[in-house]
Design an enzyme around this catalytic site. Structure first.
Site, PDB file in Angstrom:
ATOM      1  N   ASP A   1       0.835  -1.308   0.162  1.00 53.88           N
ATOM      2  CA  ASP A   1      -0.388   0.218  -0.075  1.00 53.88           C
ATOM      3  C   ASP A   1       0.692   1.007   0.060  1.00 53.88           C
ATOM      4  OD1 ASP A   1      -1.998  -1.634  -0.141  1.00 53.88           O
ATOM      5  OD2 ASP A   1      -2.444  -1.600   2.020  1.00 53.88           O
TER       6      ASP A   1
ATOM      7  N   ARG B   1      -0.001  -8.671  -5.926  1.00 57.03           N
ATOM      8  CA  ARG B   1       1.019  -8.844  -5.318  1.00 57.03           C
ATOM      9  C   ARG B   1       1.944  -9.998  -4.964  1.00 57.03           C
ATOM     10  NH1 ARG B   1      -2.512  -9.278   0.307  1.00 57.03           N
ATOM     11  NH2 ARG B   1      -1.980 -11.271   0.504  1.00 57.03           N
TER      12      ARG B   1
END
EC number: 2.7.1.90
Lengths: 420, 420
Positions: free
Chosen positions: B144, B300
């Site tokens: 993030d 990810r």
């Protein structure tokens, strides 16, 4: 005049390596300038021929053509546009021949799947009938891997590699989080009619317990109870469950799972997406926390992780098509013949378009395990060589350097418009 | 006894490079065997410490530890498990210290995001209070990119690269098909609170008209009419429209476009499925054919396309944490300090955990274009270096060779069970 021009068009859904076939066609034509003066490419596929909107590839520098080999998508534009039967739609075929005649086009290279092979076949027939015979060559391309005769289809190996790699990677992620978070991961892959792409996910694991734990094939009627039982078993035994589901997964009555529909937080029906249907089923019945991914176009455009074998074969079929044409052949398609599994060896042969057009090669039942949830050793033997080797594009500033064509139009020679 | 053991745990959502940090910790500890006897890794993160379920990393060969550098996911298992305030949950903190004391653990390396930095900070405080001071080091990790002080967070650069590459590739696919097929493509990316990942998609294009044409950031309140107007403009002007939407995209009243209604272990709303909401909106209002992808965990875990800068930094923060600990530091985290943009240069500094814990760094407004749909030059300057360089894993038979640990448990020394 003995020197003719060639017409090349891309057709249907594009792939990570369809431009490698274009590269094979154009580079081989350039090596034979004594016979092929220029390759005109259809802008947006066959529509470019019908509307006389063609790209002069002689105006593209050699480095651009070379870079097509590592550029995904369809550089000249593709089209989902099927010419109907000759009797129904004679005007379109006649228009094609008129355009070919006006531009001295003697070779037609059509790079696509089943439908396109049908079109190429029909064009070869009608061109003879109209007294302007054109050598019509199909060039195989489809991520669906469903063309007959050829051992595999260029475009498939790279999707297969992307899906196998992504499944292996996502599985490591889920495994590491499963104790306190996501236990079930669902990945939706392409393949509406045949489970070739779903099967490729099976390469991600090799030991019992490895992901993917469940593959849902279009070929195997979906049984809710058996599926949920298996999910529960996996989570209890391995701590997590990775599911790969084909967009074509369906019930015994033929109804697609994706048609079942889910509703979003606002109660609106959500379109498409078999992954959320499966994921919600798991949550509702078993209560496991889940995540899902929908690879969609990412899978068929992922040139960054293309299979080296696939790139080589895509180039080879383009090159072979030109050689066949120069040898006077027509209504044939280069096919890939597997010579051996280990070491993997292949060569290019030819097959008549008439035997390829409109036929689909389904995933054989013997490639699917008895319980219907995984692949067999026979499937591995077939699939493994197709994802072999990495063929990385060049990078600049962290991003792949893909090429765009200049796209200089060929001057029109007909005074008539044609509406498609 | 002057030689202490170290405890290392992975926390929260894993990344493509969190194991590179583990590699940095363990390799650096091994270079300092005179001071650190062994690194014990928590099985499933902090839960491994609480339940005295630790992995003896001395039993892992050097080649396994080295291979962590190119293996995605969390090799030791991660956990979404937040220790609450000390007063509320004193028993858990005391248990941690009991376990550390029993195993002669003098160093605690916690590899995670905001919440984990808070935990590491609290452990450092309580360990002193309990008369068993432990050097507590945070190691930054989050896709993030929302930790303060550090210029960027390990894990982010690789997601950013994956998203930028995938956007560029899918855009080429859509562009080539747009004439007769899909005109609007929507890709959903992670980033619940901050639009860093969505912003990275902006790197895919650089010229006006390049994809992505629209980015929907969590920071910019979603306005349906303005959005649809822009989609229409793009399709009319460029022939297609590529939209990248953050899972955190929301209306002015704070309501997420796709609110799933479920909550994760930390009580955060669990989001998913904003892509179909946006795609259906386009279809209903404008009638364009669309496709959508949800990258989810693929983004990810995509170690195959990791950023070389990210891998280097992930390793460097692991290494620096050990060096800081050996220098007697505690309650600090290595941070990445950007020295220059062009050429990109960085170094590791330190920052107190107290200044990092529970704070979020949002995407600055000056990184988002005035119309709210794209990124600015300032954003490009910041983002570009973070995706630089390729760091490919080794391959075998067409698939990345990722490593698994043996995971030999450390013998228990406490006679008490602890239920988490």
């Amino acid at each position: 005049m003995s020197r003719k021009n060639a017409f090349y068009a891309q057709s249907g859904g594009v792939t990570a390596v369809i431009n490698a076939s274009a590269c094979g066609v154009i580079e081989t034509a350039r090596e034979n300038r004594d016979k092929i003066a220029n390759v005109y490419a259809g802008r947006n596929g066959i529509i470019g021929a019908l509307t006389e909107d063609m790209i002069d590839t002689n105006r593209e520098p050699a480095r651009t053509i070379a870079a097509l080999r590592h550029t995904p998508g369809g550089a000249f534009g593709s089209a989902r546009y099927k010419l109907k039967g000759i009797e129904e739609n004679r005007a379109e075929y006649e228009r094609l021949i008129d355009v070919f005649r006006a531009h001295n086009i003697g070779y037609f290279f059509y790079n696509g799947g089943n439908d396109s092979m049908d079109t190429a076949h029909k064009v070869s027939l009608i061109s003879k009938r109209m007294g302007y015979p054109v050598n019509c060559l199909g060039i195989p391309k489809t991520v669906d891997n469903d063309l007959p005769i050829t051992d595999n289809c260029p475009g498939f190996g790279s999707v297969a590699k992307y899906i196998a790699v992504s499944t292996r990677e996502a599985a490591l992620d889920v495994l590491s989080m499963a104790k306190t978070s996501t236990k079930v991961f669902v990945m939706e892959v392409m393949g509406r009619h045949a489970g070739w792409i779903a099967a490729a996910a099976g390469l991600a694991g090799s030991e019992p317990g490895d992901a993917p734990h469940i593959i849902l094939f279009p070929e195997i009627p979906f049984e809710r109870a058996a599926f949920l039982k298996r999910v529960k078993q996996c989570v209890e035994q391995y701590g997590y469950c990775v599911i790969v589901v084909s967009e074509g997964a369906r019930y015994a009555d033929g109804k697609f799972l994706a048609e079942a529909g889910t509703r979003d937080a606002f109660g609106h029906a959500q379109l498409g997406g078999v992954a959320p249907v499966v994921a919600n089923m798991v949550r509702d019945e078993l209560g496991y926390k889940f995540h899902y991914a929908i690879a969609d176009y990412l899978q068929r455009s992922a040139r960054h992780i293309a299979s080296a074998v696939d790139v080589d074969q895509a180039y080879a079929v383009g090159k072979a098509a030109v050689k066949f044409a120069l040898a006077g052949k027509t209504a044939v398609m280069p096919v890939i013949k597997r010579v051996s599994d280990k070491p993997y060896r292949w060569r290019i042969e030819e097959a008549p378009l008439a035997k390829i057009a409109n036929k689909e090669k389904m995933l054989p039942r013997r490639y699917i395990s008895r319980d219907g949830f995984s692949i067999t050793e026979a499937a591995r033997r077939y699939l493994q060589p197709l994802i072999k080797g990495e063929n990385y594009p060049p990078y600049l500033n962290g991003l792949p350097k893909y090429v765009s064509i200049k796209g200089v139009p060929v001057a029109k020679r007909l005074n008539t418009d044609f509406v498609v």
